[in-house]
Motif scaffolding. Structure first.
Motif, mmCIF file in Angstrom:
data_model
loop_
_atom_site.group_PDB
_atom_site.id
_atom_site.type_symbol
_atom_site.label_atom_id
_atom_site.label_comp_id
_atom_site.label_asym_id
_atom_site.label_seq_id
_atom_site.Cartn_x
_atom_site.Cartn_y
_atom_site.Cartn_z
ATOM 1 N N ARG A 73 69.521 -63.221 177.620
ATOM 2 C CA ARG A 73 69.724 -62.572 178.920
ATOM 3 C C ARG A 73 71.167 -62.676 179.377
ATOM 4 N NH1 ARG A 73 64.241 -65.042 181.682
ATOM 5 N NH2 ARG A 73 62.814 -63.332 181.083
ATOM 6 N N ASP A 74 71.824 -63.777 179.022
ATOM 7 C CA ASP A 74 73.222 -63.950 179.413
ATOM 8 C C ASP A 74 74.190 -63.270 178.460
ATOM 9 O OD1 ASP A 74 72.406 -65.417 181.558
ATOM 10 O OD2 ASP A 74 72.747 -67.370 180.629
ATOM 11 N N GLY A 75 73.664 -62.581 177.447
ATOM 12 C CA GLY A 75 74.520 -61.872 176.504
ATOM 13 C C GLY A 75 75.188 -62.767 175.485
ATOM 14 N N ARG A 76 74.620 -63.944 175.219
ATOM 15 C CA ARG A 76 75.215 -64.878 174.267
ATOM 16 C C ARG A 76 74.747 -64.584 172.841
ATOM 17 N NH1 ARG A 76 78.452 -65.430 178.278
ATOM 18 N NH2 ARG A 76 77.727 -66.803 179.958
ATOM 19 N N ASP A 77 75.430 -65.188 171.899
ATOM 20 C CA ASP A 77 75.066 -65.083 170.492
ATOM 21 C C ASP A 77 74.087 -66.210 170.196
ATOM 22 O OD1 ASP A 77 74.902 -64.464 167.870
ATOM 23 O OD2 ASP A 77 76.976 -64.950 167.354
ATOM 24 N N VAL A 78 72.822 -65.880 170.044
ATOM 25 C CA VAL A 78 71.754 -66.868 169.917
ATOM 26 C C VAL A 78 71.145 -66.778 168.522
ATOM 27 C CG1 VAL A 78 69.564 -67.711 170.841
ATOM 28 C CG2 VAL A 78 71.267 -66.719 172.374
ATOM 29 N N LEU A 79 70.945 -67.938 167.916
ATOM 30 C CA LEU A 79 70.274 -68.040 166.629
ATOM 31 C C LEU A 79 69.002 -68.864 166.818
ATOM 32 C CD1 LEU A 79 70.061 -67.885 163.506
ATOM 33 C CD2 LEU A 79 71.437 -69.968 163.448
ATOM 34 N N PHE A 80 67.866 -68.274 166.510
ATOM 35 C CA PHE A 80 66.569 -68.948 166.599
ATOM 36 C C PHE A 80 66.068 -69.130 165.171
ATOM 37 C CE2 PHE A 80 62.842 -69.341 169.708
ATOM 38 C CZ PHE A 80 62.177 -70.239 168.891
ATOM 39 N N ALA A 81 66.064 -70.364 164.685
ATOM 40 C CA ALA A 81 65.748 -70.633 163.286
ATOM 41 C C ALA A 81 64.496 -71.486 163.174
ATOM 42 C CB ALA A 81 66.909 -71.330 162.591
ATOM 43 N N VAL A 82 63.635 -71.127 162.214
ATOM 44 C CA VAL A 82 62.432 -71.896 161.887
ATOM 45 C C VAL A 82 62.306 -71.937 160.370
ATOM 46 C CG1 VAL A 82 61.218 -71.307 164.021
ATOM 47 C CG2 VAL A 82 60.945 -69.858 161.995
ATOM 48 N N SER A 83 61.412 -72.773 159.909
ATOM 49 C CA SER A 83 61.152 -72.838 158.476
ATOM 50 C C SER A 83 60.455 -71.566 158.025
ATOM 51 C CB SER A 83 60.293 -74.057 158.155
ATOM 52 O OG SER A 83 59.883 -74.043 156.805
ATOM 53 N N ALA A 84 60.907 -71.015 156.902
ATOM 54 C CA ALA A 84 60.250 -69.840 156.346
ATOM 55 C C ALA A 84 59.046 -70.270 155.525
ATOM 56 C CB ALA A 84 61.226 -69.043 155.478
ATOM 57 N N GLU A 85 58.112 -69.335 155.338
ATOM 58 C CA GLU A 85 56.939 -69.618 154.522
ATOM 59 C C GLU A 85 57.354 -69.791 153.073
ATOM 60 O OE1 GLU A 85 53.889 -66.765 154.973
ATOM 61 O OE2 GLU A 85 53.708 -67.016 157.148
ATOM 62 N N ARG A 86 56.774 -70.783 152.434
ATOM 63 C CA ARG A 86 57.082 -71.033 151.038
ATOM 64 C C ARG A 86 56.278 -70.095 150.156
ATOM 65 N NH1 ARG A 86 56.350 -76.791 147.797
ATOM 66 N NH2 ARG A 86 57.083 -76.049 145.768
ATOM 67 N N ALA A 87 56.938 -69.461 149.198
ATOM 68 C CA ALA A 87 56.254 -68.539 148.294
ATOM 69 C C ALA A 87 55.230 -69.297 147.448
ATOM 70 C CB ALA A 87 57.261 -67.823 147.393
ATOM 71 N N GLU A 88 54.087 -68.665 147.190
ATOM 72 C CA GLU A 88 53.020 -69.312 146.440
ATOM 73 C C GLU A 88 53.436 -69.620 145.002
ATOM 74 O OE1 GLU A 88 49.563 -66.954 146.700
ATOM 75 O OE2 GLU A 88 49.315 -67.196 148.863
ATOM 76 N N HIS A 89 54.293 -68.783 144.422
ATOM 77 C CA HIS A 89 54.695 -68.968 143.031
ATOM 78 C C HIS A 89 55.913 -69.876 142.883
ATOM 79 C CE1 HIS A 89 57.024 -65.586 144.647
ATOM 80 N NE2 HIS A 89 57.991 -66.019 143.856
ATOM 81 N N ALA A 90 56.427 -70.393 144.018
ATOM 82 C CA ALA A 90 57.625 -71.227 143.955
ATOM 83 C C ALA A 90 57.280 -72.585 143.354
ATOM 84 C CB ALA A 90 58.232 -71.402 145.350
ATOM 85 N N HIS A 91 58.184 -73.098 142.516
ATOM 86 C CA HIS A 91 58.012 -74.391 141.875
ATOM 87 C C HIS A 91 59.087 -75.343 142.391
ATOM 88 C CE1 HIS A 91 55.027 -72.764 139.113
ATOM 89 N NE2 HIS A 91 55.848 -71.748 138.889
#
Length: 456
Positions: A322-340
């Protein structure tokens, strides 16, 4: 079975002006089949059509005959079989009653009806705890009378039923529905089905409409005053060590070189030194706020505590947008099922507008495979440089040592603020060299805690 064949040869000759002759030999063959072999394709075609018809009939029976109807059919078959085999009068009576029930119920499902079903939502975005009004309109567009039915409206994992009365041709039925949005999330409404059947519940038919409408249930947020939110250190940005020819933060004067703009000539220094001098500036970097939300369920005591943390994170990010700032909202991404092995990835929520931000927060959920807060913070700092403030949000089960470890993952120049949700606890603020730690007993504590100086 007998088979005979005949063949004949035809030669075609062509001559060109260069005395080159070409010829083509064509063989024509005729085969005569016996009567049995000639009928096989027709028999196969009949068998395929019969099998297709049986599959359609079986599908119709599955869709039309209910569990109670299946019992009636079984009673009919067994009654007839027992009556023929043993001559039991009782068996014939059971079979007769079952047959009468089927004959009475069949007219209720005969014929096709032309319905038009519309569901209009009064809004598709609400805050958790609100209700959505909906208007269901069912119109009989056919030329015949339509029997009563029931419209089933799937709402998330639940189901809303609306009873439609007898409708004359061209008539319509309108009903007001209420959809409760108790918790944050995304609610899919539809696809709708209208079913009609007999009063006993032996037979029924359904018509479906594939349209699905989506409702975003946003988290509860609080308004944070811009001055107390501390989202940037100053309106112009934070000066850096990089020197540029044009900016807002004046650094020094230097001698003119070819290519410098005359707009930056410093005339007083030019008059003193007798040489053309120009201004030099420090490059100003606008502050970037990082909001890092912990999605590890082990960090939270209850689901309500997690929801309170999501609301606090959304409030901080929303105020920055709302204040026009540069905002980064970060969370953990889902892990791919085939990832080792260890696969680290973060998901940056869109923060272009308040609506896109809140829509994205509706999709956040805690997950067992989520990365730890320390890993998410480190990857955020590596991926998005020039951070000014980092908010780390987690639950009451997060140890203080892990919070400090997450804070040191940020660059030294970044101001780290940890926000821990502990429902019902007394709001407190503790500051250390690495970070400031706020404990929120309720969402309403956040504005007061920021006003008390969580940001230095």
């Amino acid at each position: 079975m007998s088979t005979s064949s005949e063949s004949r040869l035809t030669r075609t000759t062509a001559r060109t002006s260069t005395s080159t002759r070409t010829s083509t030999v064509t063989r024509y063959g005729t085969t005569h089949h016996g009567p049995v072999r000639g009928a096989l394709p027709g028999v196969r075609r009949v068998l395929r059509e019969t099998a297709r018809g049986l599959r359609r009939a079986a599908g119709w029976l599955r869709e039309t005959v209910t569990a109670a109807g299946l019992l009636v059919v079984v009673a009919l078959v067994l009654g007839v079989a027992a009556g023929i085999a043993f001559g039991w009068v009782e068996a014939w009576a059971v079979a007769t009653i079952a047959l009468v029930l089927l004959l009475v119920c069949i007219p209720f499902i005969l014929g096709a009806h032309d319905y038009r079903v519309e569901l209009a939502l009064d809004r598709d975005r609400v805050v958790a705890g609100a209700e959505i009004g909906a208007t269901l309109d069912v119109r009989n567009n056919g030329a015949r009378l339509s029997l009563p039915g029931v419209v089933d409206v799937p709402v998330g994992e639940g189901l809303v039923e609306a009873h439609v009365p007898l409708l004359r041709p061209g008539a319509h039925h309108r009903e007001q529905l209420t959809i409760a949005a108790h918790r944050r999330g995304v609610i899919d409404v539809g696809p709708m089905t209208i079913s009609r059947g007999d009063p006993i519940g032996i037979l029924h038919r359904e018509l479906s409409w594939p349209e699905v409408q989506r409702i975003h249930v946003h988290p509860v947020t609080v308004r944070l005053p811009s001055t107390s939110a501390g989202l940037i250190r100053d309106l112009e940005g934070t000066p850096s060590t990089a020197l540029v020819d044009a900016d807002l933060s004046f650094h020094a004067v230097r001698e003119y070189v070819v290519g410098d703009s005359q707009r930056h000539v410093h005339w007083k220094s030019t008059a003193k030194t007798g040489r053309l001098m120009v201004r030099q500036y420090e490059e100003s970097r606008h502050a970037r706020i990082a909001v890092v939300l912990d999605l590890d369920p082990e960090s939270y005591e209850t689901d309500d505590e997690f929801e309170n943390t999501v609301s606090a994170a959304a409030s901080l990010a929303l105020q920055g947008v709302r204040d026009g700032r540069d905002v980064l909202f970060a969370v953990s991404a889902e892990r791919a099922e085939h990832a080792h092995g260890e696969a680290h990835a973060i998901r940056a929520l869109p923060t272009l507008t308040p609506k896109t931000l809140l829509d994205a927060t509706s999709t956040i959920d805690a997950a067992d495979g989520a990365m730890r807060l320390e890993a998410v913070t480190a990857l955020t700092a590596q991926t998005y440089p020039d951070l000014s403030i980092g908010f780390l949000l987690t639950g009451s089960r997060m140890p203080l040592e892990r919070l400090r470890l997450a804070a040191v993952k940020l660059p030294v120049a970044v101001e780290a603020v940890a926000v821990r949700s502990e429902l019902g606890a007394e709001p407190t603020l503790r500051t250390a060299r690495e970070l400031a730690v706020m404990t929120l007993g309720a969402l309403g504590d956040l504005p007061q805690m920021l006003a008390r100086g969580a940001l230095r």
